[in-house]
Scaffold this active site. Sequence first.
Site, PDB file in Angstrom:
ATOM      1  CG  LEU A  37      -2.547  -0.500   1.160  1.00 56.38           C
ATOM      2  CD1 LEU A  37      -3.011  -0.216   2.587  1.00 56.38           C
ATOM      3  CD2 LEU A  37      -3.084   0.140  -0.006  1.00 56.38           C
ATOM      4  CG  ASP A  38       0.867   3.899  -3.198  1.00 60.01           C
ATOM      5  OD1 ASP A  38       1.729   3.109  -3.505  1.00 60.01           O
ATOM      6  OD2 ASP A  38       0.014   4.127  -4.069  1.00 60.01           O
ATOM      7  N   PRO A  39       2.405   4.832   0.982  1.00 58.93           N
ATOM      8  CG  PRO A  39       4.419   5.594   1.083  1.00 58.93           C
ATOM      9  CD  PRO A  39       3.775   5.108   0.301  1.00 58.93           C
TER      10      PRO A  39
END
Length: 289
Positions: A37-39
């Site tokens: 998951l992206d930050p």
Amino acid sequence: MLGFLNLHKPTGMTSHDCVGKVRRICGLKRVGHGGTLDPLATGVLPIALGPATRLLHYLPDQKTYQATIQFGLTTTTDDLAGDILSEQSANHLAQEVVEKALPQFLGSIEQRPPAYSAIQVKGQRLYDLARQGKDVTAPLRQVEVFDIQILDWQGGEKSELQVEIACGPGTYIRSIARDLGEVLGTGATLAQLTRTLSCGFALADSLTFETLAEQVQAGTFSPLEPSFSLQQPILHLPPAEAQRFCWGQKLPQDCADGMMQVHDTSDRFLGMGEIIDGLLKPKVVLPAQ
């Protein structure tokens, strides 16, 4: 410790950061995650604990996201974390126009990942190349998008569309936002992203880091059993055959070909096996618990 954790990832942390924090909280070395998951994104991050890391490959791969797409803005990262590339008014956009553009993003589609992504080109990740100032075009990839539902629409200078997207592995929601903006002529970027379903785990059942730490400290934390999320058929083996399976031996089985969850007669999960031409071949054998 063996099993899965349905973690509610907070914003601002990478998936790797989350794995490290789970290691510290649970006192484990062997921890892995089931999909980056992206930050800036939040939501379901499946975590495998102990030998269950060997089972991540066998979890269902469909994912569901709730995303907010902002029109009239493009960025270097295709989300709000990047530098602004262009800005324009999107107050002329109508929901009906946006809705008509969505079907072209359904089905098996070719998608170009964002420049800032974990995709590797010649052994280097795109985000590393981008940070070095190198202009590298990500290769097109085939992905599956099963459904897109509009949840909300807010018109204005920076019109926003909230959608729910069900998709297969490797799909970048940032790319859908960017490409939708290109189709509509306004540009667009991803403003917010929450993963509500991944690998069979739902957001409503997820644990925050705070709850996890409290449960571990109180001695009440129990990992989810492998069969909680695995969707393959279950094959029960009598004691003698179960022992042979655990020794890694092939077993004759009168079943259809395919991947199976293997249990003993007390319903204890033993591992994963594949039946080919009437023979059960052990693929993953877990240690006795």
